[in-house]
Design a protein around this motif. Structure first.
Motif, mmCIF file in Angstrom:
data_model
loop_
_atom_site.group_PDB
_atom_site.id
_atom_site.type_symbol
_atom_site.label_atom_id
_atom_site.label_comp_id
_atom_site.label_asym_id
_atom_site.label_seq_id
_atom_site.Cartn_x
_atom_site.Cartn_y
_atom_site.Cartn_z
ATOM 1 N N LYS B 128 0.765 -0.752 0.093
ATOM 2 C CA LYS B 128 0.108 -0.085 -0.516
ATOM 3 C C LYS B 128 1.100 1.308 0.332
ATOM 4 C CE LYS B 128 -4.590 1.566 2.239
ATOM 5 N NZ LYS B 128 -5.402 1.354 2.793
ATOM 6 N N PHE B 129 1.972 1.326 0.777
ATOM 7 C CA PHE B 129 2.693 2.638 0.850
ATOM 8 C C PHE B 129 3.794 2.333 -0.210
ATOM 9 C CE2 PHE B 129 7.717 3.960 1.370
ATOM 10 C CZ PHE B 129 6.630 4.898 2.480
ATOM 11 N N ILE B 130 3.771 1.746 -0.904
ATOM 12 C CA ILE B 130 4.720 1.394 -2.129
ATOM 13 C C ILE B 130 4.056 2.065 -3.007
ATOM 14 C CG2 ILE B 130 5.915 0.068 -3.776
ATOM 15 C CD1 ILE B 130 7.114 -1.132 -1.653
ATOM 16 N N SER B 131 3.137 1.866 -3.161
ATOM 17 C CA SER B 131 2.190 1.734 -4.932
ATOM 18 C C SER B 131 1.308 3.193 -4.324
ATOM 19 C CB SER B 131 0.702 0.629 -4.682
ATOM 20 O OG SER B 131 0.107 0.554 -3.586
ATOM 21 N N GLY B 132 1.083 4.187 -3.529
ATOM 22 C CA GLY B 132 0.626 5.055 -2.900
ATOM 23 C C GLY B 132 1.346 6.177 -3.247
ATOM 24 N N VAL B 133 3.172 6.034 -2.843
ATOM 25 C CA VAL B 133 3.656 6.513 -3.025
ATOM 26 C C VAL B 133 4.598 6.922 -4.859
ATOM 27 C CG1 VAL B 133 4.584 7.265 -0.232
ATOM 28 C CG2 VAL B 133 5.327 5.836 -1.978
ATOM 29 N N PHE B 134 4.506 5.583 -5.014
ATOM 30 C CA PHE B 134 4.961 5.772 -6.270
ATOM 31 C C PHE B 134 4.624 6.423 -7.348
ATOM 32 C CE2 PHE B 134 5.970 3.184 -9.862
ATOM 33 C CZ PHE B 134 7.049 3.951 -10.549
ATOM 34 N N VAL B 135 3.806 7.010 -7.376
ATOM 35 C CA VAL B 135 3.052 7.294 -8.377
ATOM 36 C C VAL B 135 2.982 8.823 -8.454
ATOM 37 C CG1 VAL B 135 1.169 6.074 -9.167
ATOM 38 C CG2 VAL B 135 0.674 7.221 -7.226
ATOM 39 N N PHE B 136 3.249 9.289 -7.257
ATOM 40 C CA PHE B 136 4.122 10.734 -6.554
ATOM 41 C C PHE B 136 4.682 11.770 -8.140
ATOM 42 C CE2 PHE B 136 3.472 11.061 -1.878
ATOM 43 C CZ PHE B 136 2.169 10.636 -2.221
ATOM 44 N N PRO B 137 6.018 10.823 -8.259
ATOM 45 C CA PRO B 137 6.608 11.462 -9.679
ATOM 46 C C PRO B 137 5.403 12.075 -10.694
ATOM 47 C CG PRO B 137 7.577 9.760 -8.570
ATOM 48 C CD PRO B 137 5.993 9.885 -8.274
ATOM 49 N N TYR B 138 5.276 11.143 -10.686
ATOM 50 C CA TYR B 138 3.731 11.317 -12.198
ATOM 51 C C TYR B 138 3.072 12.782 -11.456
ATOM 52 C CZ TYR B 138 0.916 10.390 -16.241
ATOM 53 O OH TYR B 138 0.335 10.786 -17.471
ATOM 54 N N MET B 139 2.359 13.139 -10.718
ATOM 55 C CA MET B 139 1.456 14.662 -10.532
ATOM 56 C C MET B 139 2.337 15.756 -10.662
ATOM 57 S SD MET B 139 -0.056 12.956 -7.161
ATOM 58 C CE MET B 139 -0.372 11.085 -6.756
ATOM 59 N N MET B 140 3.338 15.525 -10.850
ATOM 60 C CA MET B 140 4.485 16.564 -10.477
ATOM 61 C C MET B 140 4.650 17.343 -11.800
ATOM 62 S SD MET B 140 7.637 15.991 -7.703
ATOM 63 C CE MET B 140 7.161 14.585 -6.037
ATOM 64 N N PRO B 141 4.949 17.993 -12.183
ATOM 65 C CA PRO B 141 5.336 18.677 -13.940
ATOM 66 C C PRO B 141 6.514 18.190 -13.417
ATOM 67 C CG PRO B 141 5.004 20.423 -12.788
ATOM 68 C CD PRO B 141 4.624 19.598 -11.728
ATOM 69 N N ALA B 142 6.830 17.687 -15.075
ATOM 70 C CA ALA B 142 8.052 16.917 -15.597
ATOM 71 C C ALA B 142 9.590 17.799 -14.840
ATOM 72 C CB ALA B 142 8.418 16.379 -16.835
ATOM 73 N N TRP B 143 9.029 19.081 -15.245
ATOM 74 C CA TRP B 143 10.326 20.762 -14.925
ATOM 75 C C TRP B 143 10.795 20.206 -13.248
ATOM 76 C CZ3 TRP B 143 9.084 24.663 -13.196
ATOM 77 C CH2 TRP B 143 7.574 25.437 -12.874
ATOM 78 N N THR B 144 9.888 20.197 -13.235
ATOM 79 C CA THR B 144 10.400 19.986 -11.377
ATOM 80 C C THR B 144 10.905 19.191 -10.538
ATOM 81 O OG1 THR B 144 8.028 19.023 -11.170
ATOM 82 C CG2 THR B 144 7.383 21.278 -10.376
ATOM 83 N N LEU B 145 10.643 17.646 -11.290
ATOM 84 C CA LEU B 145 11.489 16.607 -10.882
ATOM 85 C C LEU B 145 13.031 16.926 -10.922
ATOM 86 C CD1 LEU B 145 9.821 14.118 -11.943
ATOM 87 C CD2 LEU B 145 10.100 14.107 -9.385
#
Lengths: 389, 608
Positions: B128-145
């Motif tokens: 639950k934790f891994i799948s929950g946090v793994f999608v975070f990068p997709y929520m951010m604009p790529a350039w913020t990464l």
């Protein structure tokens, strides 16, 4: 009869508010406005507002918003709507919106990059110039057509953590010692930067560069791989520059908090974005010693009025305001910051700012010449673009 | 007996065929979408093509001594004539773009696919934790990464010599190739899109009938053989779709290469496209945009060839009641810990970094004395001279931007999600027909077009005589978003419908169940969460999109993301970091609400 007369009167009033409807084009209205006093213009502007107009204007400088607020405080019956516009997209948006009839498109704009202003707006008849007669004596002739509301300078500024940079000749920045240590925004993405480089190829600046070359290397510059001394300088300079920072603000803050010894050529006014604790790390090269060649460049912000505006008199009054002391040096306006200079000679920089008056920069900065850049753009752009990488 | 007239012989089969055609809802849907997409999706393409062959006002007009609008092929000559101009503006950037797009595609699939497998097909701990946090990068604009990457790894030996977190904490200076250039571009884009791979591949894996793998096990196939011969072929359509999406996104990415490539003078095609258009060489800029579409088409062709070759990818023939999870045994905890560390680094660290950046006055100084909440809750009196009249939580402009962005995301999701599901249904039911192929391709087409070029073209359309009423309106933003983000939903729709055997619907048809009931009562429940991904993906896409909207918003601070870009461009890094956090928070709330209402969410590997 009374009814007829009142109708006629109303009709005349409405028609008088719409210059184009009366056959008075925006250009004619601006010509008339140039001869009016501010009080007369205010009356005309109020009429435009009461006919439903509002002045929508774009600007690439955020200080314009403060000026607009001050303007509305001074002329409470007028409404200005400010929209910040990205320098890169300015002319792309303006060429498509001016005259297209889209709702709330801009009536006027304060834009940089004179050559594009000329090519895309003035030569195409999309924008008109305006300059008030009353100001002609206090503003130099070359700042009147089109009207320049402020000059902005970009200066060579370095991190003084290693002591003095010891740069006394601009050719030093083309030498190996400065490889990747000169920070500059990519000129193919930053129009004022490419304009500055193109200006270096002008006869005047080419001669100054030849002089600096002779002084640095003890021999006269000779034609060889490059057709001119300026092109050789540009080649060497671009080989050394580093494009790490993508905005002037980031460059100012980044150099101030970065490695000692790095040099940046960026907008002077952005020093206000540097945290107070880091400000002492920066030295303005020109204030340390005179540099043979140049120590930065200066570019104007132009005010033009668009051909489809419904409020040319309000635009004229606003330009008058920006050129006046009240507008330029008002609360939180341009004059309160380093690096902004009014073309109005009567407006002086505040004494408590670490800055110099406009006249001081005339000899040491490369000034943008709209006509020259416009003429040489195609020739020099390719040379520069192929060296950016 | 009356002899039939030749005309009626001809007419009757035609009428019969027409009636049979109309009787199938899938056909009607295909015709409808063909018409709509032809207008909305091909319009920008036609505009772009004409721009490649015409003279524009300004530099081109003067350089070639022609009139604006004249037809010409000089732009091709110039761009491909050879010499430094071609090398610098086309060939070198093309090479870099191909490396970045391919590398990011492979990396994204490897990471996203692996995590999807662990989550759905193994007994991994802390799922639950891994799948929950793994999608975070997709929520951010790529350039913020990309900004996060430089914040972490910049050091005193590269770029401007600014100390990053790694050097600050561990005293380690990463080499230049690690901090700037192609490598970090691949990693950042790959990481950004790996949740996408996780969502698509995870969805298929989760829905996959476990008996397929169990049969292989009974037949004594080892684990690797099962993955290679059973699992991978089943998820192959999703892998190819994902590769296509990441490749196209990586190929047309502008901001990541600007932030990570400029320092080492590594440029990609989109950066050159923008520079050329900006300099007035619009024709050449559009040729570059067209070429990136061509590359996307090649991948799309491969994808279609592959899915066409395999006649069926049906994996749902009735829900399997069994869930067979691979036992990781002794490797379970080590893998779990490794994945937790990894997901924390790529997902949680950026958030911590943004949170910190939003409360410090002086960059690089993380001491308490340098911290302030002024950028969040500062008032006019205490806020800095930063162009905002207050901290972002107290600023009405910011809240207006939030409202508009959320409304836009929800409206677009509603339209796009429904359209995507219907396109998916109709394309799969009429699979192999020319009509189906056309609609599927056209629905995907806008994705291949760089967002910047898309925005420029729609700016031109919206300011043209017939459409000027659209310019500056919220409706225009909805329109471009719907077209641009339809590909996500249509791919998702096709992938999910491909898994459902037609027999299920046919059985209902035999019993006389009308089409809408078949959709609502049978197909939608079976693939509920997979279909919902078609609704949720556009939400994320709209919530973090910048390039598409830059030219179309009436003012830079109209939407939350354009405001964010404006802050970063003008050096208001603290406000920028605060807004980034806010965007992620909003997406998480939408995700949470969706989860509570429907049971589906990103972290469950939408699609399953």
């Amino acid at each position: 009869m009374k009814r007829f007369l009142s109708l006629l009167l109303a009709l005349m009033m409405v028609l008088s508010l719409v210059p184009s409807a009366m056959g008075e084009s925006v250009e004619d209205a601006l010509a008339a406005a140039a001869k009016m006093t501010n009080e007369e213009l205010y009356e005309k502007a109020k009429e435009e507002m009461s006919a439903g107009a509002q002045l929508n204007f774009y600007s690439t400088t955020s200080f314009a918003e403060k000026a607009a607020n001050n303007f509305m405080a001074a002329y409470p019956e007028l409404k200005l709507v400010y929209a910040e516009i990205d320098d890169v997209e300015t002319y792309n948006i303006l060429t498509k919106t001016i005259g297209s009839g889209v709702k709330d498109s801009a009536d006027m704009a304060l834009t940089q990059n004179g050559p594009d202003l000329k090519t895309y707006l003035l030569d195409e008849g999309l924008a008109h110039v305006y300059f008030p007669e009353a100001m002609k004596d206090v503003v130099a002739a070359d700042a009147q057509d089109p009207a320049i509301v402020t000059y902005i300078n970009s200066l060579l500024i370095y991190h003084n953590g290693n002591g003095s940079a010891n740069v006394t000749n601009i050719w030093q920045l083309t030498e190996e010692e400065w490889k990747d240590k000169v920070f500059f925004k990519n000129p193919t993405n930053e129009t004022v930067n490419i304009n500055f480089l193109i200006m270096l190829t002008s006869p005047e600046w080419n001669a100054k560069l030849e002089e600096a070359y002779a002084s640095r290397y003890g021999k006269a510059w000779e034609k060889g791989e490059f057709d001119s001394c300026a092109l050789e300088f540009i080649d060497g300079f671009l080989a050394n520059v580093n494009y790490t920072y993508t905005s002037a603000s980031k460059m100012a803050a980044g150099i101030a908090s970065g490695a000692p010894g790095n040099m940046g050529l960026f907008v002077f006014s952005k020093l206000r974005k540097v945290d107070e604790a880091d400000r002492g790390n920066l030295t303005i090269l020109q204030f340390e010693n005179k540099v043979e060649g140049f120590s930065g460049f200066m570019y104007p912000i132009y005010a033009t009025v668009f051909k489809d505006t419904e409020c040319p008199y309000t635009c004229a009054l606003f330009i008058n305001y920006l050129l006046s002391e009240e507008g330029f040096a008002g609360n939180k306006s341009w004059n309160s910051s380093q690096g902004y200079y009014s073309p109005n000679k009567s407006i002086l920089k505040p004494e408590d700012l670490e800055d110099e008056p406009y006249e001081y920069w005339l000899d040491c900065l490369v000034f943008e010449d709209m006509e020259y850049i416009d003429e040489k753009f195609i020739e020099v752009y390719e040379f520069i673009a192929t060296r950016v990488g | 007996m009356r002899k039939p007239q030749p005309n009626s012989l001809l007419r009757e089969p035609l009428l019969y065929r027409l009636r049979a055609f109309v009787a199938k809802p899938a056909n009607l849907l295909l015709v409808f979408f063909l018409f709509v997409l032809a207008v909305l999706s091909l319009l920008p393409m036609v505009t772009m093509l004409s721009n490649m062959f015409t003279i524009h006002m300004g530099i081109e007009k003067r350089q070639y001594r022609m009139s604006t609008g004249d037809w010409t092929y000089v732009h091709f000559q110039k761009l491909f004539e050879g010499g430094d101009w071609s090398r610098v503006n086309f060939w070198e950037p093309l090479k870099n773009s191909l490396i970045v797009a391919t590398g990011a595609g492979i990396l994204g699939i490897l990471i996203g696919g692996s995590i999807a497998w662990f989550i759905t097909r193994s007994d991994l701990k802390c799922k639950k934790f891994i799948s929950g946090v793994f999608v975070f990068p997709y929520m951010m604009p790529a350039w913020t990464l990309a900004l996060f990457w430089t914040n972490m790894f910049q050091n005193s030996k590269v770029g401007g010599g600014n100390v990053g977190m790694i050097e600050s904490i561990f005293g380690v200076c990463m080499p230049e190739w690690f901090v700037y250039g192609l490598f970090p571009m691949i990693v950042v884009i790959g990481l950004h899109y790996s949740p996408f791979a996780y969502l698509l591949i995870g969805g298929i894996l989760k829905n996959m009938d476990a008996t397929l793998e169990e049969s292989a096990t009974i037949l004594k196939a080892n684990r690797w053989t099962i993955i290679r011969r059973v699992t991978i072929p089943i998820v192959m359509p999703a892998i190819l779709s994902t590769f296509l999406l990441i490749f196209s996104s990586g190929f047309s990415s502008y901001t990541v290469p600007v932030f990570l490539g400029s320092a080492v003078k590594t440029f990609t095609l989109p950066t050159k496209m923008r520079a050329l258009i900006q300099a007035g060489y619009e024709g050449q800029g559009y040729i570059i945009a067209f070429i990136s579409i061509l590359f996307g088409c090649v991948i799309l062709g491969i994808n279609q060839w592959f899915t066409g070759k395999r006649k069926s990818f049906t994996t749902v023939t009735g829900k399997s009641g069994q869930v067979s999870l691979v036992k990781l045994r002794k490797a379970n905890w080590p893998i779990t810990i490794a994945l937790i560390v990894f997901t924390c680094f790529v997902a949680v660290m950026p958030l911590i970094s943004f949170a910190l950046e939003s409360i410090i006055r002086q960059p690089g100084n993380y001491s308490f004395s340098n911290m302030t909440l002024h950028f969040w809750i500062g008032t006019e009196a205490s806020a800095y001279e930063t162009g905002m009249i207050a901290g972002i939580l107290l600023n009405p402009t910011m809240w207006e931007g939030v409202g508009r962005q959320v409304l836009l995301a929800l409206l677009v999701a509603l339209i796009v999600g429904t359209s995507g599901m219907l396109i998916g249904y109709s394309c799969v039911r009429r699979r192999g027909s020319r009509l189906s192929r056309s609609v599927e391709s056209m629905a995907f087409f806008p994705y291949l077009m760089p967002a910047m070029a898309f925005g420029t073209i729609y700016l031109a359309v919206a300011t043209s005589e017939n459409f000027r009423w659209m310019y500056g309106t919220f409706g225009l933003l909805i329109l471009v978003s719907v077209i641009k983000f339809l590909p996500f939903a249509s791919r998702s729709g096709v992938n999910s419908m491909l898994q459902i055997a037609p027999e299920i619907e046919e059985a209902a048809t035999i019993f006389g169940v009308p089409w809408h009931k078949r959709m609502i009562r049978i197909l939608f429940p079976i693939q509920k969460s997979s279909i919902l991904s078609g609704y949720l993906l556009p939400v994320i896409s709209v919530m973090r999109e910048v390039a598409l909207f830059t030219l179309l918003v009436p003012k830079p601070r109209y939407l939350l993301t354009t405001m964010l870009f404006s802050f970063n461009e003008t050096g208001y890094a603290q406000y920028g970091s605060a807004v980034t956090l806010l965007i992620i928070l909003i997406i998480m709330i939408i995700n949470w609400v969706t989860n509570k209402l429907t049971g589906a969410s990103f972290d469950k590997g939408i699609g399953g």
